[in-house]
Design a protein around this motif. Structure first.
Motif, mmCIF file in Angstrom:
data_model
loop_
_atom_site.group_PDB
_atom_site.id
_atom_site.type_symbol
_atom_site.label_atom_id
_atom_site.label_comp_id
_atom_site.label_asym_id
_atom_site.label_seq_id
_atom_site.Cartn_x
_atom_site.Cartn_y
_atom_site.Cartn_z
ATOM 1 N N ASP A 1 -0.130 0.662 -5.979
ATOM 2 C CA ASP A 1 -0.408 -0.666 -5.472
ATOM 3 C C ASP A 1 1.051 -1.224 -5.603
ATOM 4 O OD1 ASP A 1 -0.993 -3.263 -4.858
ATOM 5 O OD2 ASP A 1 -3.057 -2.962 -4.855
ATOM 6 N N ASP B 1 -4.545 -10.926 -0.676
ATOM 7 C CA ASP B 1 -3.528 -9.904 -1.184
ATOM 8 C C ASP B 1 -2.178 -10.748 -1.175
ATOM 9 O OD1 ASP B 1 -5.038 -7.775 -1.305
ATOM 10 O OD2 ASP B 1 -4.724 -7.131 0.820
ATOM 11 N N MET C 1 1.075 -1.226 -0.013
ATOM 12 C CA MET C 1 0.097 -0.158 0.045
ATOM 13 C C MET C 1 0.899 1.264 -0.070
ATOM 14 S SD MET C 1 -3.061 -1.052 2.561
ATOM 15 C CE MET C 1 -3.943 0.337 2.112
ATOM 16 N N THR D 1 2.614 -6.314 4.110
ATOM 17 C CA THR D 1 1.381 -6.102 3.800
ATOM 18 C C THR D 1 0.777 -6.145 5.325
ATOM 19 O OG1 THR D 1 -0.811 -7.033 3.017
ATOM 20 C CG2 THR D 1 0.829 -8.642 3.610
#
Length: 268
Positions: A90, A120, A85, A113
């Protein structure tokens, strides 16, 4: 971006003592390895960067995808630690782009993450990331995972150990798999996973057994990371990944590498 991280809190509480507590590394490769950390959280990046430098690494920090792309284009790195992020995009997009480039196709890549969604991580692994680390994390775990990535990426002396299965051969010395003589496009971790399976042909290996064999690469037994890597391996070495003949699924038990894979070939 930073949520409240227990690992970071530990670093922050150590303050100036971080430099004295970071574990030293004896690996020659790690002493000269260049890492790129792409994360927009300046506090996190500063502390983790200092921690890794004190462990013997040369660390560059980029706070955005754009800055990371610039450094990757201008410099050479031994591994990439990438937050998913970022303020201008992205991290998964960068991962996809790097795996499409010949220069960076095999760059060891560790995802960070904080989104907490298994999907994800699954998507990241499918796109070619070698490992992931969820936030919050302990700096020592990050260091251990980076070292493991570099060990697997370090070329080994050429040897005569080649496992042959019909049209497929797994060259342990050169650390490549070949199908009909063409090198298979596998990441370092995918190759290691293939070796674990190929060294036990005809034997069903559970996920726990596979994880035990993959020393230095922690995997979680109850997520789909192994399954994702198996799917990627099949996409490269199988004639029809939907009807695999080399890496077989044994329902409720695990995976098995077939002894005989090509009807017209003799397997060793």
């Amino acid at each position: 971006m930073l949520t409240s991280h227990t690992g970071l809190s530990a670093l922050a509480s150590q303050g100036a003592a971080v430099s004295s507590t970071a574990p030293a590394t004896n690996a020659a490769h790690a002493m000269t390895a260049r890492l790129l950390l792409i994360d927009d959280d300046a506090r996190l990046s500063s502390m983790v960067g200092e921690y890794l430098r004190n462990a013997g690494f040369d660390v560059e920090i980029a706070g955005s995808l754009a800055a990371g792309r610039e450094r990757l284009a201008a410099q050479t790195f031994d591994a990439l630690v990438l937050d998913l992020m970022l303020p201008d995009g992205d991290g998964l997009d960068l991962c996809r782009a790097l795996r499409a480039e010949a220069r960076h196709r095999h760059l060891p890549l560790l995802m960070l993450t904080a989104r907490g969604e298994p999907m994800d991580r699954i998507i990241g692994l499918e796109l070619g990331a070698d490992d992931y680390l969820p936030k919050p994390f302990e700096p020592r775990e990050l260091l251990a995972r980076v070292k493991a990535l570099l060990r697997r990426a370090t070329p080994q002396p050429a040897g005569d150990d080649v496992l042959r299965f019909g049209r497929l051969e797994v060259d342990l010395g050169a650390r490549v798999a070949r199908l009909e003589g063409a090198i298979c496009d596998l990441t370092g971790h995918q190759f290691d996973l293939l070796v674990v399976l190929a060294q036990s042909p005809g034997r069903v290996l559970s996920r726990d057994q596979i994880m035990d064999a993959l020393k230095g690469h922690p995997l979680e037994a109850y997520d789909r990371s192994i399954d994702v890597h198996i799917s990627r391996i099949r996409a490269v070495i199988e004639d029809d990944p939907k009807l695999p003949r080399r890496v077989l699924t044994v329902r409720g038990a695990g995976y098995m590498f077939a002894r005989k894979q090509d009807a017209d070939a003799t397997n060793e």
